[in-house]
Design an enzyme around this catalytic site. Structure first.
Site, PDB file in Angstrom:
ATOM      1  CG  ASP A 203      37.927  36.973  44.213  1.00 47.50           C
ATOM      2  OD1 ASP A 203      38.502  35.257  43.952  1.00 47.50           O
ATOM      3  OD2 ASP A 203      39.712  36.602  45.326  1.00 47.50           O
ATOM      4  CG  HIS A 204      37.307  34.901  38.322  1.00 46.96           C
ATOM      5  ND1 HIS A 204      38.458  35.621  38.313  1.00 46.96           N
ATOM      6  CD2 HIS A 204      36.964  34.168  37.534  1.00 46.96           C
ATOM      7  CE1 HIS A 204      39.051  35.137  38.079  1.00 46.96           C
ATOM      8  NE2 HIS A 204      38.867  34.048  37.395  1.00 46.96           N
ATOM      9  CE  LYS A 208      37.390  30.050  38.668  1.00 50.33           C
ATOM     10  NZ  LYS A 208      37.114  30.217  37.445  1.00 50.33           N
ATOM     11  CG  HIS A 266      41.301  34.582  42.458  1.00 47.84           C
ATOM     12  ND1 HIS A 266      40.764  35.344  42.363  1.00 47.84           N
ATOM     13  CD2 HIS A 266      42.621  35.220  41.026  1.00 47.84           C
ATOM     14  CE1 HIS A 266      40.726  36.269  41.050  1.00 47.84           C
ATOM     15  NE2 HIS A 266      41.890  36.702  40.798  1.00 47.84           N
TER      16      HIS A 266
END
Ligand code: BG6
Length: 515
Positions: A203-204, A208, A266
């Site tokens: 899950d990008h 972050k 997200h």
């Protein structure tokens, strides 16, 4: 007397930052390497890691896809991808040529046994020639329809276990299922071939910097945690707004929608990081244990309650910052009477001692006026008004806003006296990454690819987490398909979403933050 050393040695974040570790030599096999993700995100991230000398010597990439390319064509495509997408600007020719030596292409269909036999040979050859020691990362960057076949073939060709005492890991891109049942099925297929610690569900958002900083902010600072609960917090708002429409992804998006595309992964991840209890250690299982507890404690929204707790929207034509945007139903790949939502707002309650009664409002949408992601924790107002000549509603509540992107930072809004006047006005205390650190943050994929190579799953989603999240999302979809009124375009591109989303907040005596 208190022993400072023992305090330090029990600090759960002590091992957390993992600065500067380099993984063991390995090969990354990218399935679906001719696709957009590889040239836009994966290879630019790998190149940046190489530039910062974070990749091990001998690191190799095999691109596996159907197109009839050779190594040179594949490398050229990747080079232009890096030129266009690397945060470090255009490619350095000398660095590129040594990086590209490790890149090769293998043409094959995902269901073609022979291609996996060739893959196996290529891996062995790289182990011998480039010293990759039997260490492999398989990256599923294909459309999800191919996942099951690839997993099956990897298992059938003995590729889920490494020779020579090396390690094998598999990264699975989103979407991870489209409802609870399909996510479970995919987990079962994966776990029939791999063990859970080998599986890295990406899950990008977790890669972050600002998202990772949520845990540092909460658990490396003593002053906020005593306020972080139902006694002090009025509510929490989590927003991920995007100014783009669906662009060229209409075909994918129309089968997905904002709830699956953004909220299930997200926003639920952001919610669990903000609401979780302190983990007993900063390691993959301890952190994920706490995150999953949050998801499990969310009060379900049953299909017949959906209209009460969830608002959906779809954009019609309009413009964002002067740029015309086509209405969603007229985008390429989208069905003309599409019922797919491009905006969702919902209210969740976490039934725990810490959060009982505190609403968490989540919203995400496309074609909104600005690209902003933030988490805002709004505190309760003061119980009585000391300043008699000022009305109570002149005091705005304190808000702590964690700004994920852009303008990364944290702000705290407090009331302050206006100099020379009997008035209170809100002011903010600001921390900005840009000014405090003055260096560009790495891209999310850089951190995540490196962590996978290092065997650190903390920033990846565990099986129970992904299923717990789908358990909340699936009944909402069921409510929409069974009972709700039909969806038609109800917000103009460039506006802040449907009017119903504002009314939804007003009913609770609250408003969305103006971003
Ligand atoms: C992806 C979604 O996961 O995240 C896209 O599929 C969305 O629809 C993107 O645009 C947003 O990511 P970011 O990093 O730009 O906020």
């Amino acid at each position: 007397m208190r022993n400072e050393n023992s305090v330090l040695s029990h600090n759960p974040l002590r091992h957390g930052l993992r600065i500067g570790r380099t993984p063991e030599p390995c090969t990354m096999v990218i399935f679906g390497a001719s696709g957009d993700l590889t040239s836009r995100k994966l290879v630019p991230a790998l190149y940046n890691l190489a530039r910062e000398r974070r990749l091990p010597g001998g690191f190799s990439v095999i691109g596996f896809a159907r197109r009839p390319w050779d190594d040179a064509q594949f490398r050229d495509l990747l080079r232009s991808g890096v030129n266009a997408n690397s945060r470090n600007g255009s490619v350095d020719p000398a660095l590129w040529s040594s990086f590209a030596e490790g890149i090769s292409y293998l043409q094959g269909s995902f269901d073609e046994a022979q291609a996996y036999a060739k893959l196996s040979e290529r891996l062995a050859e790289l182990d011998a020639r480039r010293g990759t020691g039997g260490n492999r990362v398989f990256y599923l960057a294909t459309p999800p329809e191919s996942y099951s076949e690839i997993i099956h073939q990897l298992g059938a060709h003995g590729l889920s276990r490494s020779p020579n005492g090396g390690w094998t890991r598999i990264i699975v891109e989103k979407p991870f299922g489209r409802d609870l049942m399909s996510a479970r099925e995919l987990n079962n297929q994966l776990l029939a071939v791999f063990d859970e610690p080998q599986v890295y569900r990406i899950d990008h958002y977790l890669g972050k910097e600002t998202v990772q900083n949520i845990l540092i902010f909460r658990f490396a600072n003593g002053i906020f945690e005593p306020l972080w609960d139902r006694r002090a917090v009025d509510h929490v708002q989590i927003t991920v707004s995007e100014s783009i429409g669906v662009e060229d992804r209409g075909g994918y998006y129309d089968r997905s929608g904002a709830l699956r595309d953004m909220i299930q992964n997200h926003l639920m991840q952001l919610l669990s990081l903000v609401a979780m209890e302190p983990p007993v250690a900063y390691d993959a299982d301890a952190v994920r244990d706490e995150k999953v507890k949050v998801l499990r404690a969310i009060r379900p929204i049953y299909p017949n309650e959906v209209d009460h707790y969830v608002i959906r929207g779809q954009y019609g034509s309009g413009s964002v910052s002067g740029r015309p945007i086509t209405g969603y139903r007229d985008e390429r790949g989208v069905a003309s009477g599409s019922q797919t939502e491009t905006y969702v707002a919902l209210k969740l309650f976490i039934e725990s001692w810490r959060w009982a009664g505190v609403p968490f409002y989540l919203r995400s949408g496309k074609a909104l006026p600005r690209r902003v992601s933030e988490i805002a924790v709004q505190f309760k107002t003061v119980p009585t008004m000391l300043f008699a000549d000022m009305p109570l509603n002149a005091i705005e509540p304190n808000v702590l806003a964690i700004k994920i992107q852009p303008d990364e930072g944290i702000t705290l809004k407090v009331g302050s006296k206006v100099p020379g006047q009997q008035q209170i006005r809100p002011v903010t205390m600001d921390f900005r990454y840009g000014t405090s650190f003055g260096v560009a943050s790495p891209e999310a994929y850089e951190r995540l690819l490196l962590d996978c190579m290092l065997g650190d799953g903390t920033l990846f989603t565990r099986r129970d987490e992904v299923e717990a999240s789908w358990s909340i999302i699936t009944p909402i979809h069921q409510g929409w398909t069974s009972g709700s009124a039909l969806l038609s375009p109800n917000y103009e591109a460039g506006s802040w979403g449907p009017a119903a989303a504002d009314e939804f907040m007003l009913r609770d005596g609250r408003t969305w933050r103006r971003l």
